[in-house]
Design an enzyme around this catalytic site. Structure first.
Site, PDB file in Angstrom:
ATOM      1  N   THR A  81     -15.118 -28.004  15.256  1.00 55.10           N
ATOM      2  CA  THR A  81     -15.359 -29.235  14.484  1.00 55.10           C
ATOM      3  C   THR A  81     -14.182 -29.605  13.579  1.00 55.10           C
ATOM      4  O   THR A  81     -14.046 -30.759  13.196  1.00 55.10           O
ATOM      5  CB  THR A  81     -16.609 -29.091  13.586  1.00 55.10           C
ATOM      6  OG1 THR A  81     -16.384 -28.062  12.622  1.00 55.10           O
ATOM      7  CG2 THR A  81     -17.851 -28.786  14.392  1.00 55.10           C
ATOM      8  N   THR A 114     -16.570 -23.119  16.729  1.00 53.79           N
ATOM      9  CA  THR A 114     -17.778 -22.432  16.253  1.00 53.79           C
ATOM     10  C   THR A 114     -18.877 -22.433  17.301  1.00 53.79           C
ATOM     11  O   THR A 114     -19.680 -21.510  17.367  1.00 53.79           O
ATOM     12  CB  THR A 114     -18.271 -23.137  14.972  1.00 53.79           C
ATOM     13  OG1 THR A 114     -17.256 -22.990  13.987  1.00 53.79           O
ATOM     14  CG2 THR A 114     -19.550 -22.534  14.438  1.00 53.79           C
TER      15      THR A 114
HETATM   16  N1  DAS Z   1     -13.808 -22.747  13.252  1.00 53.36           N
HETATM   17  C1  DAS Z   1     -13.784 -24.143  13.147  1.00 53.36           C
HETATM   18  C2  DAS Z   1     -13.216 -24.804  14.381  1.00 53.36           C
HETATM   19  O1  DAS Z   1     -13.078 -24.182  15.402  1.00 53.36           O
HETATM   20  C3  DAS Z   1     -15.025 -24.776  12.659  1.00 53.36           C
HETATM   21  C4  DAS Z   1     -16.038 -25.272  13.640  1.00 53.36           C
HETATM   22  O2  DAS Z   1     -15.899 -25.317  14.869  1.00 53.36           O
HETATM   23  O3  DAS Z   1     -17.100 -25.709  13.150  1.00 53.36           O
HETATM   24  O4  DAS Z   1     -12.908 -25.958  14.270  1.00 53.36           O
END
Ligand code: DAS
Length: 337
Positions: free
Chosen positions: A94, A15
């Site tokens: 995350t 993200t």
């Molecule tokens: N899309 C998810 C990831 O890449 C969520 C994020 O990064 O917050 O893990």
């Protein structure tokens, strides 16, 4: 004038590199921006370190796994071996950040700092948290006071021991915390306040030699329990486990009797079974397990199911068997903090 530390920023998607169609819409796509684009969004970084950027992955971390973290670890290994690199910052998604940090700590041996960061809001969102998190990760990576702590995670003003990092909230920016310990430092503006001595993970660097193995790491499945369940979730894995399984049990290691019976049979047939807990702040010790005293069944200590699966996979890849694997997990049930 003192020269600034030379820090390499590796982009691994997520993200933090995500973009959406408007600043207020919740939907977005992960991993759209390159690492150098992330750096340009952060005012003041040039005062902290000399930076180089490289993009390794351009996807969400829900699509990353052990083979990607092995590739990431190999790149970190090569970079930290260079005399012109003082530390590495990784921008990651995350969703699997805690697994990436745990994996990296188990394989990373070079004492140069490695700091992971991420974001809960995409780069295009109102109040995107990525730029501040990236700034703080570079600050932590540049700090001599955090040396010796192995792989670290920095988000939302906290510096956490990487192997203890857990994600606790699906959407809030204050989602990451350290368990079973706590944060090592806080960051306010450009001020880093270190209040705990950085200590490396119990098995830091133990599996470094597996980085160059050609074969993929064995797949270790995770079986959840739920009220009213029988042996069926475990039975799905009975003939296809890669030599080991993790059960996300109730509480401190309890299982419904039909599943306990099948787990006994599978352990007797040579499958190593690790009992972790579906409870977020997990602690399973041998005497609290339904399967206490069963040969081939191991308590996960403080490791949650996803971290347990990684450790078990690395242990199996290293050719270790029951007792030796149990000794590894034992290190995570009584932790010097
Ligand atoms: N899309 C998810 C990831 O890449 C969520 C994020 O990064 O917050 O893990």
């Amino acid at each position: 004038m003192e020269s600034k530390p030379r820090i390499w920023v590796l982009g691994a998607g997520g993200t933090i590199a995500g973009t959406g169609r408007s600043a207020t819409h919740a939907a977005y796509q992960s991993g759209q921006l390159a690492a150098d684009e992330l750096l340009t969004a952060v005012d003041g970084l040039e005062h902290v370190a000399e930076l180089q950027a490289e993009t390794l992955f351009s996807k969400g971390s829900e699509d990353l796994g052990p083979s990607d973290w092995r590739a990431l670890a190999l790149r970190i290994d090569a970079l930290t071996a260079r005399p012109d690199v003082d530390g590495v910052v990784v921008t990651h998604g995350t969703d699997t950040l805690e697994e990436a940090a745990f994996f990296l700590d188990l394989v990373h041996q070079n004492p140069k700092p490695v700091v992971l960061t991420a974001a809960m809001r995409p780069a295009t969102a109102l109040s995107a948290d990525g730029p501040a998190n990236l700034y703080q990760a570079v600050l932590a990576c540049a700090s001599p006071r955090l040396r010796g702590g192995g792989v670290l995670v920095t988000l939302n003003g906290l510096v956490l021991p990487g192997w203890q990092t857990i994600k606790t909230d699906s959407v809030a920016v204050e989602t990451f915390r350290a368990y079973p310990g706590g944060p090592l430092a806080r960051i306010v503006g450009n001020r880093l306040q270190v209040f705990a001595k950085p200590v490396r993970a119990p098995l830091a660097g133990t599996f470094h030699s597996l980085l160059n193995h050609a074969s993929p790491l064995p797949t270790v499945g995770i079986v959840p329990v739920y009220g009213g369940c029988n042996e069926k979730p475990l039975a799905l894995w009975q003939h296809s486990h890669g030599g080991g399984m993790v059960i996300a049990s109730f509480g401190a290691g309890t299982l419904p009797e039909p599943m306990a019976a099948l787990a006994r049979d599978m352990a007797a047939a040579g499958c190593v079974i690790v009992i972790s807990s579906r409870v977020r702040d997990a602690l399973v010790v041998p005497e609290t397990m339904t399967l206490q005293g069963v040969t081939g069944v191991i308590a996960a200590g403080y490791l949650n199911p996803q971290k347990s699966a990684l450790l078990l996979s690395l242990a199996l890849a290293a050719g270790l068997k029951g007792e030796a694997i149990a000794a590894l997990f034992e290190k995570f049930s009584c932790i010097p903090l």
